[in-house]
Design a protein around this motif. Structure first.
Motif, mmCIF file in Angstrom:
data_model
loop_
_atom_site.group_PDB
_atom_site.id
_atom_site.type_symbol
_atom_site.label_atom_id
_atom_site.label_comp_id
_atom_site.label_asym_id
_atom_site.label_seq_id
_atom_site.Cartn_x
_atom_site.Cartn_y
_atom_site.Cartn_z
ATOM 1 N N THR A 449 1.005 -1.229 -0.672
ATOM 2 C CA THR A 449 -0.058 -0.051 -0.121
ATOM 3 C C THR A 449 0.996 1.006 0.213
ATOM 4 O O THR A 449 0.306 2.138 -0.989
ATOM 5 C CB THR A 449 -0.531 0.040 1.216
ATOM 6 O OG1 THR A 449 -2.051 -0.521 0.973
ATOM 7 C CG2 THR A 449 -1.763 1.027 0.976
ATOM 8 N N ALA A 450 2.283 1.180 0.694
ATOM 9 C CA ALA A 450 2.617 2.741 0.554
ATOM 10 C C ALA A 450 3.489 2.755 -0.351
ATOM 11 O O ALA A 450 3.333 4.117 -0.938
ATOM 12 C CB ALA A 450 3.653 2.115 2.390
ATOM 13 N N VAL A 451 3.819 1.721 -0.796
ATOM 14 C CA VAL A 451 4.874 1.528 -2.572
ATOM 15 C C VAL A 451 3.464 1.946 -3.578
ATOM 16 O O VAL A 451 3.497 2.921 -4.400
ATOM 17 C CB VAL A 451 5.044 0.727 -3.123
ATOM 18 C CG1 VAL A 451 6.001 0.899 -4.149
ATOM 19 C CG2 VAL A 451 6.063 0.246 -2.512
ATOM 20 N N LEU A 452 2.229 1.727 -3.169
ATOM 21 C CA LEU A 452 1.349 2.244 -4.491
ATOM 22 C C LEU A 452 0.707 3.464 -4.704
ATOM 23 O O LEU A 452 0.885 4.857 -5.354
ATOM 24 C CB LEU A 452 -0.198 0.960 -4.221
ATOM 25 C CG LEU A 452 0.190 0.060 -4.932
ATOM 26 C CD1 LEU A 452 -1.282 -0.394 -4.211
ATOM 27 C CD2 LEU A 452 0.231 -0.112 -6.360
ATOM 28 N N VAL A 453 0.720 4.112 -2.857
ATOM 29 C CA VAL A 453 0.235 4.991 -2.465
ATOM 30 C C VAL A 453 1.354 6.577 -3.041
ATOM 31 O O VAL A 453 0.810 7.540 -3.273
ATOM 32 C CB VAL A 453 -0.333 5.171 -1.179
ATOM 33 C CG1 VAL A 453 -0.114 6.708 -0.745
ATOM 34 C CG2 VAL A 453 -1.627 4.503 -0.602
ATOM 35 N N LEU A 454 2.638 6.135 -2.750
ATOM 36 C CA LEU A 454 3.433 7.406 -2.571
ATOM 37 C C LEU A 454 4.076 7.434 -4.159
ATOM 38 O O LEU A 454 3.909 8.384 -4.637
ATOM 39 C CB LEU A 454 5.033 6.472 -1.987
ATOM 40 C CG LEU A 454 6.196 7.548 -2.445
ATOM 41 C CD1 LEU A 454 6.261 8.427 -1.891
ATOM 42 C CD2 LEU A 454 7.151 6.902 -2.004
ATOM 43 N N GLY A 455 4.018 6.013 -4.683
ATOM 44 C CA GLY A 455 3.464 6.012 -6.760
ATOM 45 C C GLY A 455 2.420 7.295 -7.025
ATOM 46 O O GLY A 455 2.759 8.375 -7.785
ATOM 47 N N PHE A 456 1.285 7.088 -6.848
ATOM 48 C CA PHE A 456 0.220 8.144 -6.887
ATOM 49 C C PHE A 456 0.530 8.640 -6.745
ATOM 50 O O PHE A 456 0.584 9.797 -7.369
ATOM 51 C CB PHE A 456 -1.119 7.301 -6.939
ATOM 52 C CG PHE A 456 -2.047 8.586 -6.575
ATOM 53 C CD1 PHE A 456 -3.298 8.299 -8.333
ATOM 54 C CD2 PHE A 456 -2.629 8.794 -5.657
ATOM 55 C CE1 PHE A 456 -3.628 8.731 -8.197
ATOM 56 C CE2 PHE A 456 -4.236 9.265 -6.042
ATOM 57 C CZ PHE A 456 -4.337 9.550 -7.156
#
Length: 797
Positions: A449-456
C-alpha cells in the motif's frame, strides 16, 4: 554427507510451493537492491564519463551585460596553468521555435556563431545526423534535450522569430551539449553557420554577447583561481556564471529519486524474505519434531540435521540470486536509458557498469540467507530424542499445551466470542493460531500500500503541478506573455488594453538579472535574481519563511543561498547588481527547484535606485478572474498582438518542463507497484494454502457438523482481509507521511526543503483498495482446497 543431501533433497521436493515462495522473495530482493545500486552508480558514472569524454566545462561564463571586457576575461583565464579555456563564443538570444506550426513554450535560445576550429572545451558529440567543423549554410545543430522534448530529428526544419522577421533552418545534427543538454532544460544552444548568423541576427538591436567555458584539471582548486581572477579584475565577477553542480543536477535528480525508492523497497523485501525463511524453518522444526528425534536416535548429529537445512536454502538462494542479478541488469538499463537518453548517440548506446557491485550484492544476499538459516536451525540442537518421540515436542511445551487446552473453554467464554458470528470467530482463530504468517501478511499489505500510494502521489503531484507551482519556486499566474519584438511593442499601450478587459484580475512584470553576493574568504555567489515590477504575492510567488520583497531595500533569498551565507530573516546582505552595490534586508526565504535555490528576488525599484530608467522586464504575468478562460484569452492575445509578443498559459509552461519527469517515472513506479501487488498475492496465497493444509482435520470437523465449505472459506478470508485492512491503513500513513519525508531528505541539496505534494484522497483510497483486493484474492483462491475435499478425507488426514 549422503544422508545430509538425501534429507535436503527431500525437503526441496516435499514443499515445492513453500520453497518456490522463498526463492521468489530472494530473487525480488536481489532484483531491487541490485537495480537501485546500478541506477544510482551508473547515473553518476555515465554523466561523468560523457563529461570527461567531451572535455566538458566545469564553469560557463555568460558575458552579456557589458560589465566586464570579454577579451580581458578570456585572456586572463587562457594564461592560467591547470585551466583550459574555450575561445570566446559569440551569441544572440531568441525565445522559442516553431515546429510543424506549433510554437515551443518556455524555451530560451542561445543562437551561437559556431567557431570553425574544434572547441577546446565542451566538444559536441553527434547523437544523430552528420557533423562537420560547423553547420552547413542553411542548417543548425540542436542539443539532445531540445530534440527529445519536442520530437525533433535530423532533417527537420524549424522556424525562428527575431521579432523583426522569421527564418527557417534545417537540423543537420542533434548533438550532446553538456551544459545545456540535461533533462527539463528550459534553455538551449542552437549552433548556426557563421554566414547564417551574420545574415539573420546582425540586424537585431544590441551587440554580440559571449560565452566562455572553463575546465579545471582539479575542480577543487577553482576557488583559488577565482580569488586571483577577481583581484586582477578589481571587483567581484558581476556577470552570469553556470557552475558544475548546476550543470550536473538535472542529469542526476530523477534517478536519485528512483534509486532511493528502490533501495528502501529492496531492504524491505530482503527483510520479508529473511523473516519468511525464519518462520518457515521454525515451523518446519516444530512440525518435524518427532522426525528429528528419530533421526538423532539413529545416529544423525545435530550438525548434520542443520547442514541439511543450510544445503536446502543454499540451493534456493543460488537458484534465485542469479536470475535476480540478470533481471536487474535489464531493468536498470531500461531506467537509465530512459532518464539519460540525452547522453545517448545513434552509434554508441549507454553501457552499464557496476558488475562487481552487483556480484557483491548477490553474494551478500546469499550470505544473509545462510546466516538466517543457521540462526533459526540452531533450535534443532535442543531436540531431545525421547521427548520428541513421546510427545512430538519438548516435555515443557507439551505441559503448556495441556494447560491451554484445559483452560481453553473458560478463556473463550471470558473473551465473549459467543456474541460474535461464527465466521468472525473462526477467522480470528485462524489469525491467532498462525501469528507469524499473519504478521508477514500485515507487513506485505503495509509495504504494498505504501508503494502504491507514494507512486500515485508523486505522479499526481507532477500531473497537477499547476496547483503547487509556487512551492516549486515558480509563479502561479494564469498566463505568461513574453515580448519578442521590443521595437514594435509599447508597454503602456499593452497595459491599457489589458486593464480595460473585464476578464483581467491583475498584471505584473518580471525580468531576470545576475547578482553577486560576496562572503567569507574572498568568495562570492553568482545567483540568478528575479526582478519584479508589481507584487510577488499577486503573481503567486510564495516563501517558506517571512515574505517576498515589497520595498526597494528588501530581498528574498533561496534556501541554499541562506544556508551558504548563513543568513536569516532580518539579516543584511551586500549585493552587486549591474555593477552597483546594494545593502538589502532579507525579508523571506523560499525554495525553488530551478537553479537549486541559488537565487534571489527583489523589486524593480531596487535597481532603479542606481538606474532610474530601468525597465528591462520582458515577461508579463497575467491573472484572470476565471482561469478557465486562459486558453481562449491566449489565443486571442496572440492573434491581436501579432509578432510582438508570445503568450502561453502557465499550464503549458509547466507541462513543457515536467512531462519528461512523468515519462521517466511512470515505468519504474508502475513496475514496482505491480511487483509488490504480485508478491502480496503470491505470499498470501501460499501462506494460506499451507496453513489450510495444516488445519485439514479441524476443517473436516467443521464440515462434518454442518458448516459448508463456502462458510469456512469466508471465515478464513475474513480473517486475512482484516489483517490486510490493518496493514493497508498503516501503508496509507507511511505512503502519505513517512516516505515523502524520507524522499524529501534526498532532495534538500536540490533546493527543495518541503516536497510539494498533492494529496488526492480518492486516488489514495483506490490504491489502498487495490492492495486489499490482492489480499482478498490470494486468501479466497487458496481456500478452494477446502471446497474440493470431503469431510472424511480431511478428518482422516
Amino acid at each position: 554427507m549422503l544422508a545430509v543431501w538425501t534429507l535436503s533433497r527431500a525437503y526441496l521436493r516435499k514443499k515445492k510451493l513453500q520453497n518456490g515462495l522463498i526463492a521468489l522473495l530472494i530473487l525480488l530482493s536481489t532484483l531491487l537492491l541490485a537495480t537501485s545500486s546500478a541506477v544510482i552508480s551508473n547515473t553518476s558514472n555515465i554523466f561523468t564519463d560523457r563529461h570527461n569524454a567531451e572535455n566538458g566545462s566545469h564553469q560557463l561564463l555568460l558575458l552579456g551585460a557589458g560589465l566586464h571586457d570579454p577579451q580581458f576575461v578570456h585572456d586572463w583565464w587562457k594564461k592560467q596553468e591547470g585551466v583550459t579555456a574555450s575561445e570566446l563564443m559569440p551569441y544572440r538570444s531568441l525565445s522559442g521555435i516553431n515546429y510543424q506550426g506549433k510554437e515551443t513554450a518556455n524555451m530560451y535560445l542561445y543562437m551561437m556563431d559556431t567557431q570553425g576550429t574544434p572547441p577546446r572545451v565542451d566538444n559536441l558529440a553527434v547523437a544523430q545526423g552528420a557533423k562537420s567543423e560547423q553547420p552547413e549554410q542553411g542548417t543548425v545543430w540542436v542539443p539532445t534535450s531540445l530534440a527529445s522534448s519536442h520530437g525533433l530529428h535530423a532533417g527537420d526544419t524549424i522556424e525562428f522569430n527575431t521579432g523583426n522577421h522569421r527564418f527557417e533552418l534545417t537540423i543537420s545534427a542533434v548533438v550532446i551539449d553538456i551544459p545545456f543538454g540535461g533533462p527539463f532544460a528550459t534553455s538551449a544552444r542552437i549552433w548556426m553557420n557563421n554566414e547564417d548568423y551574420k545574415e539573420q541576427l546582425q540586424e537585431m538591436p544590441g551587440t554580440d554577447k559571449y560565452m566562455l567555458a572553463l575546465r579545471f584539471e582539479d575542480y577543487e582548486e577553482q576557488g583559488g583561481y577565482w580569488e586571483r581572477f577577481e583581484q586582477a579584475l578589481g571587483s567581484p565577477y558581476l556577470e552570469s556564471k553556470m557552475e558544475f553542480e548546476e550543470i550536473a543536477s538535472f542529469y542526476l535528480i530523477i534517478n536519485q529519486v528512483i534509486g532511493f525508492i528502490m533501495v528502501f523497497l529492496g531492504i524491505v523485501m530482503m527483510l520479508v524474505a529473511l523473516y519468511t525463511i525464519g518462520f518457515t524453518i521454525s515451523d518446519a522444526i516444530l512440525s518435524q519434531y518427532r522426525t528429528i528425534g528419530v533421526l538423532k536416535t539413529i545416529g544423525l548429529t545435530a550438525n548434520k540435521i542443520i547442514a541439511a537445512y543450510v544445503l536446502q536454502y543454499a540451493c534456493l538462494a543460488s537458484i534465485a540470486v542469479i536470475p535476480g542479478l540478470m533481471a536487474s541488469n535489464w531493468i536498470s538499463r531500461l531506467i537509465v536509458a530512459s532518464s539519460l537518453s540525452v547522453l545517448r548517440t545513434e552509434h554508441n548506446d549507454i553501457s552499464l557498469q557496476g558488475t562487481a557491485e552487483a556480484i557483491v550484492i548477490g553474494a551478500a544476499m546469499f550470505l544473509l540467507v545462510i546466516i538466517c538459516v543457521l540462526f533459526h536451525t540452531n533450535k534443532a540442537r535442543s531436540v531431545q530424542p525421547v521427548q520428541a518421540i513421546r510427545y512430538g515436542m519438548s516435555e515443557e511445551e507439551s505441559s503448556k499445551l495441556t494447560g491451554r487446552l484445559l483452560a481453553g473453554g473458560a478463556e473463550s467464554r471470558g473473551r465473549g466470542f459467543g456474541r460474535f458470528p461464527v465466521a468472525a470467530v473462526l477467522g480470528f482463530r485462524h489469525i491467532q493460531k498462525h501469528r507469524k504468517g499473519s504478521l508477514l501478511m500485515l507487513i506485505l499489505a503495509t509495504v504494498t500500500t505504501a508503494v502504491l500510494v507514494l507512486g500515485f502521489i508523486l505522479m499526481n503531484s507532477i500531473f497537477s503541478i499547476k496547483q503547487t507551482a509556487s512551492l516549486w519556486g515558480y509563479d502561479s499566474s494564469d498566463i505568461a506573455v513574453t515580448i519578442v519584438n521590443k521595437a514594435a511593442f509599447s508597454r503602456e499601450k499593452f497595459e491599457q488594453e489589458l486593464l480595460a478587459d473585464s476578464r483581467i484580475k491583475n498584471i505584473g512584470w518580471i525580468g531576470y538579472a545576475n547578482s553577486v553576493i560576496p562572503y567569507a574568504d574572498a568568495r562570492s555567489l553568482n545567483i540568478n535574481t528575479s526582478v519584479v515590477d508589481g507584487s510577488y504575492e499577486e503573481m503567486g510567488y510564495t516563501v517558506l519563511k517571512g515574505h517576498n520583497p515589497r520595498n526597494k531595500n528588501e530581498i528574498a533569498i533561496g534556501v541554499n543561498v541562506s544556508r551558504e551565507l548563513g543568513k536569516e530573516i532580518g539579516d543584511v546582505v551586500e549585493v552587486y547588481v549591474q555593477g552597483h552595490k546594494y545593502n538589502l534586508a532579507v525579508t523571506g526565504i523560499y525554495q525553488a527547484i530551478a537553479n537549486m535555490s541559488y537565487s534571489a528576488r527583489m523589486t524593480a525599484d531596487t535597481i532603479r535606485m542606481h538606474n532610474a530608467d530601468y525597465n528591462d522586464m520582458e515577461i508579463s504575468l497575467i491573472n484572470l478572474h476565471d482561469s478557465e478562460q486562459s486558453d481562449a484569452f491566449v489565443k486571442a492575445l496572440n492573434a491581436k498582438q501579432g509578432e510582438s509578443v508570445s503568450a502561453v498559459t502557465q499550464q503549458t509552461l509547466l507541462d513543457a518542463v515536467y512531462k519528461e519527469a512523468v515519462s521517466v517515472l511512470i515505468v519504474p513506479m508502475s513496475l514496482m507497484g505491480l511487483l509488490f501487488l504480485f508478491v502480496t498475492f503470491i505470499i498470501i496465497y501460499t501462506t494460506c494454502r499451507i496453513s489450510i493444509r495444516k488445519e485439514g482435520k479441524t476443517y473436516g470437523i467443521y464440515k462434518s457438523i454442518g458448516m459448508t465449505a463456502n462458510k469456512i472459506r469466508i471465515s478464513v478470508t475474513l480473517g486475512i482481509v482484516a489483517v490486510a485492512a490493518l496493514g493497508t491503513a498503516l501503508g496509507v500513513f507511511i505512503g502519505v507521511y513517512v516516505l515523502p519525508f524520507m524522499l524529501g531528505s534526498v532532495l534538500v541539496n536540490y533546493g527543495l526543503v518541503e516536497l510539494p505534494l498533492i494529496l488526492s484522497w480518492g486516488g489514495i483510497v483506490a490504491m489502498a483498495a487495490t492492495s486489499l483486493i490482492a489480499a482478498f484474492l490470494g486468501s479466497w483462491l487458496s481456500s478452494r482446497v477446502i471446497k474440493g475435499t470431503s469431510p472424511r478425507i480431511l478428518v482422516e488426514e
